[in-house]
Design an enzyme around this catalytic site. Sequence first.
Site, PDB file in Angstrom:
ATOM      1  N   GLU A  97      42.164 -19.405 -38.660  1.00  0.00           N
ATOM      2  CA  GLU A  97      42.630 -20.609 -37.608  1.00  0.00           C
ATOM      3  C   GLU A  97      41.920 -21.439 -38.474  1.00  0.00           C
ATOM      4  OE1 GLU A  97      39.419 -19.349 -34.404  1.00  0.00           O
ATOM      5  OE2 GLU A  97      40.853 -17.106 -34.350  1.00  0.00           O
ATOM      6  N   ARG A 102      31.300 -11.914 -32.280  1.00  0.00           N
ATOM      7  CA  ARG A 102      31.117 -10.719 -31.843  1.00  0.00           C
ATOM      8  C   ARG A 102      29.370 -10.426 -32.143  1.00  0.00           C
ATOM      9  NH1 ARG A 102      34.833 -12.406 -30.044  1.00  0.00           N
ATOM     10  NH2 ARG A 102      36.781 -10.806 -29.391  1.00  0.00           N
ATOM     11  N   TYR A 131      40.286 -12.247 -22.701  1.00  0.00           N
ATOM     12  CA  TYR A 131      39.348 -10.284 -22.036  1.00  0.00           C
ATOM     13  C   TYR A 131      37.931 -10.849 -22.708  1.00  0.00           C
ATOM     14  CZ  TYR A 131      40.667 -11.883 -27.306  1.00  0.00           C
ATOM     15  OH  TYR A 131      41.082 -12.352 -28.031  1.00  0.00           O
ATOM     16  N   GLU A 143      40.554 -22.916 -27.798  1.00  0.00           N
ATOM     17  CA  GLU A 143      42.019 -21.972 -28.408  1.00  0.00           C
ATOM     18  C   GLU A 143      43.319 -23.220 -28.430  1.00  0.00           C
ATOM     19  OE1 GLU A 143      41.750 -19.264 -29.818  1.00  0.00           O
ATOM     20  OE2 GLU A 143      40.136 -17.469 -28.654  1.00  0.00           O
ATOM     21  N   SER A 169      41.685 -20.835 -32.445  1.00  0.00           N
ATOM     22  CA  SER A 169      42.842 -21.274 -32.559  1.00  0.00           C
ATOM     23  C   SER A 169      43.451 -19.295 -32.484  1.00  0.00           C
ATOM     24  CB  SER A 169      44.590 -21.807 -33.327  1.00  0.00           C
ATOM     25  OG  SER A 169      43.884 -21.384 -34.673  1.00  0.00           O
ATOM     26  N   TYR A 170      44.666 -18.794 -31.746  1.00  0.00           N
ATOM     27  CA  TYR A 170      45.500 -20.084 -31.446  1.00  0.00           C
ATOM     28  C   TYR A 170      45.621 -19.654 -29.686  1.00  0.00           C
ATOM     29  CZ  TYR A 170      49.159 -16.276 -31.701  1.00  0.00           C
ATOM     30  OH  TYR A 170      49.644 -15.109 -32.391  1.00  0.00           O
ATOM     31  N   HIS A 195      36.244 -18.391 -37.580  1.00  0.00           N
ATOM     32  CA  HIS A 195      37.237 -17.646 -37.701  1.00  0.00           C
ATOM     33  C   HIS A 195      38.220 -17.793 -38.635  1.00  0.00           C
ATOM     34  CE1 HIS A 195      36.272 -15.122 -33.400  1.00  0.00           C
ATOM     35  NE2 HIS A 195      36.204 -14.709 -34.267  1.00  0.00           N
ATOM     36  N   ALA A 196      38.179 -17.770 -40.050  1.00  0.00           N
ATOM     37  CA  ALA A 196      38.754 -17.714 -41.057  1.00  0.00           C
ATOM     38  C   ALA A 196      40.136 -18.294 -41.077  1.00  0.00           C
ATOM     39  CB  ALA A 196      38.136 -17.003 -42.273  1.00  0.00           C
ATOM     40  N   ARG A 229      40.250 -12.950 -41.090  1.00  0.00           N
ATOM     41  CA  ARG A 229      39.259 -13.414 -39.895  1.00  0.00           C
ATOM     42  C   ARG A 229      38.061 -13.338 -39.988  1.00  0.00           C
ATOM     43  NH1 ARG A 229      39.458 -13.123 -34.180  1.00  0.00           N
ATOM     44  NH2 ARG A 229      37.388 -12.272 -32.521  1.00  0.00           N
TER      45      ARG A 229
HETATM   46  N1  ARG Z   1      39.583 -15.261 -29.250  1.00  0.00           N
HETATM   47  C1  ARG Z   1      38.529 -15.889 -28.823  1.00  0.00           C
HETATM   48  C2  ARG Z   1      37.660 -14.240 -29.725  1.00  0.00           C
HETATM   49  O1  ARG Z   1      38.145 -13.475 -30.153  1.00  0.00           O
HETATM   50  C3  ARG Z   1      37.937 -15.941 -27.343  1.00  0.00           C
HETATM   51  C4  ARG Z   1      36.558 -16.305 -27.750  1.00  0.00           C
HETATM   52  C5  ARG Z   1      36.224 -16.907 -26.324  1.00  0.00           C
HETATM   53  N2  ARG Z   1      34.877 -16.983 -26.764  1.00  0.00           N
HETATM   54  C6  ARG Z   1      34.196 -15.592 -26.384  1.00  0.00           C
HETATM   55  N3  ARG Z   1      33.055 -15.833 -26.558  1.00  0.00           N
HETATM   56  N4  ARG Z   1      34.752 -14.488 -27.020  1.00  0.00           N
HETATM   57  O2  ARG Z   1      36.351 -14.645 -30.265  1.00  0.00           O
HETATM   58 ZN    ZN Z   2      38.599 -17.791 -33.625  1.00  0.00          ZN
END
Ligand code: ARG
Ligand code: ZN
Length: 419
Positions: A180, A253, A359, A381, A306-307, A177-178, A235
């Site tokens: 972070e 994702r 989540y 994180e 992060s974070y 993620h950019a 991001r």
């Molecule tokens: N904040 C991260 C995200 O949303 C959490 C990563 C946790 N791992 C995951 N596979 N989502 O990408």
């Molecule tokens: Zn991230």
Amino acid sequence: MKTLFVLCFVVYFNKLLRTGECSENSDQVLSITPKTQEHVDILKNVSTQYETSLWQPDSPQYIQEEMEVHLYVPARTLNTFSVHVCFRVLLANAKELIEMQTKNETTDPRSSASYYEKYHSLNDIYFWINQTQQDNPNIVKVILIGSSSEKRPLYVLKLSRNKGPEKKAMWIDCGIHAREWISPAFCLWFVRHSLSFYGQNQDITHILDNLDVYILPVMNPDGYEYTWTTNRMWRKNRSVSKSDNCIGADLNRNFDANWCTEGASDDPCSEIYCGAFPESEPESQSVAHFLRSHKDSVKLYFSIHSYSQMLLFPYSCTLDEAENHNELVSLDMAQEAAQKIRRYYRNIYKYGAGGKTIYLAPGGSDDWVYNLGIKYSFTFELQDRGRYGFLLPPSHITQACNEALTALKTIARKVIEKM
Ligand code: ARG
Ligand code: ZN
């Protein structure tokens, strides 16, 4: 200078600015905890209709009652909208902080310790990769694993102390993620620690005697560059989808683990857009390709974000427990890592399975890697918990990186024992 105050119900930002409480015309970060469904709806509306940037959670669709929400609001937006919920100002001087992070960027030589206590532009990091390889030709190999959607190279550093036959390996990626920035800073920190303290520090010596280490310092170079030149809060990556005018997919994702189910979005304009299909993005595809072809040697995987200060492991793509959940959570792994950070640095890290700890977030690299057969798979994180959020000042880099290093070493030691 930080202003911190609580205001309740129907607060008009322009009135607020006129009181002189906050610095004139500064971007701000607000912390808001919606108490009712109505507040939730207002917040979702504000964060999508106005020019703002949601810091926490990653997408409005995750917002719910009693959840602390962090919202970055540019000065020009502050002047135009009103909010009808309680909030407090987390950061009143966001612009100044951004400037602070990019200052003196190239003044230190790469060899000096202070180089690692600053954030670096993408070009600087490419230069650093090259220099690090040249200075340590017997230990460091640079591997080109692919290129980004804007055709920037994706370089992996391989650290290998050639003692005996082929070793098992550990992988670390940074900068999915950019925005972070502490994440790439950690990858650089780790490499320096490995090269400077081998033979002196027991933990890192033990790790490098037993494992080769692959490090991808910036997995999303296009996005990272964009945060330096254009939008600090970006991001996603920067790929252009044919049908829409929104840019970028969320690389975390885009992996093939319950891809694009609940916790991701098929809307190209969303911050958690899953992409057109699993591994549709060249960055995630390159990483997946490399790990697939090294899956027998790679025993341990780390992805650095992060974070929020968390040590996460699978699953995030389902609420089901991973098959070795107890081992991952147990005293010797995540729990011990968090305890050590607490003991040495007096800082609290939560730990647990991603889906239950934050989540549902399907399509993540950690879950995909886990399903590939790499049973020790972690997402960290790093700092902080929202005080500065993505704008963590350079003066905090040292502690943030040392905390992560402690956790990583603790887990790596246990995995080596089990190998
Ligand atoms: N904040 C991260 C995200 O949303 C959490 C990563 C946790 N791992 C995951 N596979 N989502 O990408
Ligand atoms: Zn991230």
